[in-house]
Design an enzyme around this catalytic site. Sequence first.
Site, PDB file in Angstrom:
ATOM      1  N   TYR A  72       0.826  -1.224   0.000  1.00  0.00           N
ATOM      2  CA  TYR A  72       0.000   0.000   0.000  1.00  0.00           C
ATOM      3  C   TYR A  72       0.860   1.273   0.000  1.00  0.00           C
ATOM      4  CZ  TYR A  72      -3.504  -3.332   1.811  1.00  0.00           C
ATOM      5  OH  TYR A  72      -4.324  -4.411   2.025  1.00  0.00           O
ATOM      6  N   HIS A 134       1.204 -11.458   2.808  1.00  0.00           N
ATOM      7  CA  HIS A 134       0.078 -10.854   2.086  1.00  0.00           C
ATOM      8  C   HIS A 134      -0.708 -11.860   1.229  1.00  0.00           C
ATOM      9  CE1 HIS A 134      -1.279  -6.625   0.663  1.00  0.00           C
ATOM     10  NE2 HIS A 134      -2.271  -7.468   0.534  1.00  0.00           N
TER      11      HIS A 134
END
Length: 321
Positions: A72, A134
């Site tokens: 991000y 992730h």
Amino acid sequence: MTQPLNVQIPGPKLTTKSGHEVKIGTGSGTKWQKIKKGRDPSKRGDLLPEAIDYLVDAINNGFRHIDTAEIYTTHPEVAAAIAKSDVPREDLFVATKYNPGVEPQPATFDSAAAWVDASLKELGLDYLDSILIHFPFFNPKFSKGQTVESVWKDLIEAKKAGKVRYIGVSNFGVEHLKELFKVAGGDPEFYPAVNQIEFHPYLQNQSPGIVKFSHENNILVEAYGPLSPLFRVVKDGEEVKDHPLTKVLPQIAEKHGRAESQILLRYTLQKGILPITTSSKSERQIEALAIYEFALSDEEVAQIDKAGSEFEFRGFFLGFF
Ligand code: NDP
């Protein structure tokens, strides 16, 4: 039957270091990463003030679990928001995710060990509350030689060293989880505590049997994208306006005097899943935090389950499952 207001979520109870139970999370991904990455290249290294304002607002409104990730690029904004907020660090639950390397996002570190240290620095913290891998889609071309095994071993060492309190995963299926149990040498202390997956009525299992398996193996399931049925439903590039939940959610929301978003978040909780949601709007944040003030009946949950199972929609990691 109406459920108790405080639901029991299967899996380890996540607490802040100061001992408060974490009951809902707020994200710093999706729209913020798009804005950050879409900026003029000369501004890419700059902090995104609106993301910091949003996070400070969310913390001041009562969110304690902050979700971020290497991908991000919002670690600096999270650091700035923590420094700006009035809430002590120990009362917050800061969670991030490691990118093991996938097309088109190659790993930027050779090891999770090196990344953990860099992330602590970037976040201005001396410990993280949780670190997740992730996704399990390791691709040798993009992973710099790392494997699920090497990354999990690094996270186990980070936990032993007190750099992180909980270690877990995201987007993992049953077989991937079983592999980690082996890497942990059968020691439940080092089994994943969390599996963060896409979850909403139109995707009640991101991969076959994953919610049940996680619950049965003492893994807390977190939901990302829990509000997807409200605004994200697209088929063949076209927004779908009359999907089955449009005939169910408005009535349930009206009966409870609540917003449809609250019904979806409460539904998530009653499925035994901790919601991670995001809103830049203060009033929506306050609504999200209020989902412990009312409960759906078992019949209402079943109605949402049924409408959800009549339509399928997946918003993330298309082509990977
Ligand atoms: P949501 O499903 O909660 O969607 C958030 C979006 O919904 C925001 O754009 C928000 O816009 C909008 N929204 C919020 N409230 C309402 C409402 N009442 N009515 C209509 N729209 C509303 O969650 P996200 O998809 O954002 O996921 C949450 C977090 O999970 C992310 O930020 C990220 O941290 C994490 N995540 C993890 C992934 C993973 O692979 N592990 C993948 C994707 C996300 P507005 O700001 O205008 O309110």
